[in-house]
Design a protein around this motif. Structure first.
Motif, PDB file in Angstrom:
ATOM      1  N   ASN A 174       1.671   7.309  -6.486  1.00 32.02           N
ATOM      2  CA  ASN A 174       0.016   7.829  -7.264  1.00 32.02           C
ATOM      3  C   ASN A 174       0.000   8.262  -5.853  1.00 32.02           C
ATOM      4  O   ASN A 174      -1.298   8.348  -5.741  1.00 32.02           O
ATOM      5  N   ASP A 225      -0.696  11.426  -5.623  1.00 28.62           N
ATOM      6  CA  ASP A 225      -2.323  12.510  -5.301  1.00 28.62           C
ATOM      7  C   ASP A 225      -3.121  11.101  -6.046  1.00 28.62           C
ATOM      8  O   ASP A 225      -4.588  12.134  -5.533  1.00 28.62           O
ATOM      9  N   ALA A 226      -3.186   9.967  -5.888  1.00 26.20           N
ATOM     10  CA  ALA A 226      -4.386   9.090  -5.680  1.00 26.20           C
ATOM     11  C   ALA A 226      -5.489   9.056  -4.243  1.00 26.20           C
ATOM     12  O   ALA A 226      -6.000   8.205  -4.340  1.00 26.20           O
ATOM     13  N   TYR A 227      -3.953   9.809  -3.391  1.00 26.82           N
ATOM     14  CA  TYR A 227      -4.459   9.204  -1.953  1.00 26.82           C
ATOM     15  C   TYR A 227      -4.775  10.234  -1.062  1.00 26.82           C
ATOM     16  O   TYR A 227      -3.876  11.441  -1.318  1.00 26.82           O
ATOM     17  N   ASN A 228      -5.653  10.768  -0.288  1.00 28.36           N
ATOM     18  CA  ASN A 228      -5.807  12.366   0.425  1.00 28.36           C
ATOM     19  C   ASN A 228      -5.127  11.774   2.197  1.00 28.36           C
ATOM     20  O   ASN A 228      -4.445  10.527   1.806  1.00 28.36           O
ATOM     21  N   GLU A 272       2.169   1.897  -3.263  1.00 24.47           N
ATOM     22  CA  GLU A 272       1.213   2.137  -4.834  1.00 24.47           C
ATOM     23  C   GLU A 272       1.106   4.195  -3.667  1.00 24.47           C
ATOM     24  O   GLU A 272       1.047   4.924  -4.883  1.00 24.47           O
ATOM     25  N   MET A 273       1.326   4.070  -2.516  1.00 30.35           N
ATOM     26  CA  MET A 273       0.800   5.538  -2.401  1.00 30.35           C
ATOM     27  C   MET A 273       1.904   6.552  -2.956  1.00 30.35           C
ATOM     28  O   MET A 273       2.083   7.681  -3.757  1.00 30.35           O
ATOM     29  N   GLU A 331       0.488  -0.831   0.126  1.00 32.11           N
ATOM     30  CA  GLU A 331       0.199   0.004   0.291  1.00 32.11           C
ATOM     31  C   GLU A 331       0.526   1.178  -0.507  1.00 32.11           C
ATOM     32  O   GLU A 331       0.686   1.812  -0.743  1.00 32.11           O
ATOM     33  N   ASP A 358      -6.210   8.398   4.187  1.00 30.73           N
ATOM     34  CA  ASP A 358      -6.155   7.108   3.551  1.00 30.73           C
ATOM     35  C   ASP A 358      -4.162   7.101   4.318  1.00 30.73           C
ATOM     36  O   ASP A 358      -4.277   6.123   4.394  1.00 30.73           O
TER      37      ASP A 358
END
Length: 470
Positions: free
Chosen positions: A102, A104-107, A98-99, A95, A110
């Motif tokens: 990307n 921008d895909a997680y706030n 992945e953060m 995880e 998260d």
């Protein structure tokens, strides 16, 4: 078993010494000879069989077995939970990767949840480690109990019918093997430093752990040595060896496939050293399935390989034949093995009786290098090597030895230290260190004794998860 013991107790409490009788046929209650009844006249000693002592021993064995089952259960639970936590950490690692790829895909929520999960796993691992580390403190009291049981069993066995005690002894051997297995698994989990020299030396020695009582069940075998192969060949890591004698000599060597067979005296190989090969003194070791020892003729050293039965002997010219350990006149040479290889120590007259350390080449059986120490051998009761460091031992009082001196062959630095430890009996004829389990092995007046060692680790080993926790 209890039923049969109860029957013996009843007999021994009601019958005294009397005339020995045999089974007789053809005698009935009225004195006839119709053959309808058999009678038996028996006798037992006037002193009652100590059934209470044997029952106490049996109860103690059951208690130790129960404690060990609990500890083994803890270890199994520990291993299961650690596997589960490792899987969670792997999942969290994915995880986080992945953060990072990307962002921008997680706030922030998260990311915050992931950090909380990491902290939770970290707390669980710490809690689990604390819960299992208490097992270490359980082993020493168990060893003390086992020592007491060994003494009680041998006292009963030597005084009364051995067959009555045999069943309890078999159960006790199972318990000893349980303890050995439990310690081994605990060691694998928390002492991965076996074989490592990332420490600054010995800081503590355990109480004596009695593994075997009276060699050959005869108190006359006061001299000898025993232990494990310090460099076992593959698939023979569990082999033990012993050599017992009624004098300061080495004449017989027995090899055992495992600890259980050592206790049962069930050896698979026996070597009797002929007069031309007999050893003088008892400071011998087995290293790489080879016996290293001192021979009687011309105070030389020898080795005998048990695989090829090849024999070789050497003389070390500088070694003095007049200088031995404090409690022996025969320990001119003392072989030792540690994490760095094979050694032999001796004293020289040129140095005024101070001990010298020699590194031995195993293939050539020649001295590679020599170091001179300040330890005066006639004041030393024994010595051993750990990670290239000589530790010298002296007698403090009737029941205490002390590691009082160390010499580091790597730095050529020496120092005086004080690490006292307890002897089981007054006199010992062999003391050596085994790098495969980091224990001291002592042959102590006919008793097989071991000691656990504690080191001052410079890089303390801990059980770590695959990913460093935040």
């Amino acid at each position: 078993m209890i039923g049969s013991l109860y029957f013996l107790a009843l007999l021994s409490s009601t019958m005294a010494w009397g005339r020995v009788g045999l089974w007789s046929e053809g005698r009935n209650e009225t004195g006839g000879s119709s053959g309808d009844r058999c009678t038996c006249d028996a006798f037992l000693p006037s002193s009652t069989f100590p059934i209470k002592d044997l029952v106490v021993v049996q109860q103690t064995v059951e208690e130790i077995s129960h404690k060990l089952e609990l500890e083994m259960g803890k270890l199994e639970d520990y291993e299961t939970k650690m596997t589960s936590y490792a899987e969670k950490i792997i999942k969290l690692t994915v995880e986080i990767e992945e953060m990072e790829k990307n962002p921008d895909a997680y706030n922030e929520a998260d990311k915050g949840d992931t950090k909380v999960e990491i902290k939770q796993v970290e707390a669980l691992i710490k809690e689990l480690q604390l819960s299992i580390r208490g097992s270490t403190t359980v082993f020493e009291p168990l060893h003390i109990q086992i020592t007491a049981v060994v003494a009680a069993l041998n006292r009963l066995e030597n005084t009364y019918d051995r067959n009555v005690v045999l069943a309890t002894r078999r159960e006790f051997i199972k318990v000893q093997l349980q303890l050995e297995e439990c310690e081994r698994r605990h060691q694998e989990l928390f002492n991965p430093d076996i074989g490592s020299c990332a420490h600054t030396g010995i800081i503590k020695v355990s109480k004596p752990i009695v593994n075997h009582l009276n060699a050959h069940l005869n108190s006359g075998y006061r001299y000898g040595s025993w232990g494990k192969d310090s460099k076992p060949v593959p698939d023979r890591e569990s082999i033990y060896w012993s050599s017992e004698s009624t004098s300061e000599s080495t004449t017989d060597i027995r090899l055992y496939t495992n600890y259980k067979n050592l206790i049962l005296r069930n050896y698979f190989k026996y070597e009797h050293l002929t007069s031309s090969l007999v050893g003088r003194g008892n400071n011998v070791i087995i290293h790489d399935n080879t016996l290293y020892y001192q021979i009687s003729s011309s105070f030389g050293v020898a080795k005998l390989n048990f695989t090829t039965m090849k024999y070789d002997s050497k003389r070390i010219p500088r070694a003095s034949a007049k200088l031995s350990y404090a409690n022996s006149v025969s320990q001119i040479f003392d072989f030792a093995a540690d994490e760095t290889g094979l050694w032999v120590t001796y004293a020289t007259e040129e140095s005024g009786g101070r001990m010298a350390i020699a590194k031995i080449s195993e293939p050539s059986f020649e001295v590679e290098e020599e170091w001179q120490t300040s330890a005066y051998k006639p004041e030393v009761s024994n010595a051993f090597m750990v990670c290239g460091v000589l530790y010298a031992v002296r007698t403090v009082d009737i029941e205490t030895e002390e590691i009082f001196y160390k010499y580091d062959t790597k730095t050529k630095q020496e120092s005086y230290i004080s690490v006292p430890f307890e002897r089981f009996q007054y006199r010992f004829s062999n003391l050596h260190y085994n790098p495969s389990d980091q224990k001291l092995y002592m042959y102590n007046d006919g008793y097989y004794v071991t000691y656990h060692l504690w080191f001052n680790h410079t890089a303390k080993a801990t059980v770590k998860p695959p990913l460093p926790l935040a």
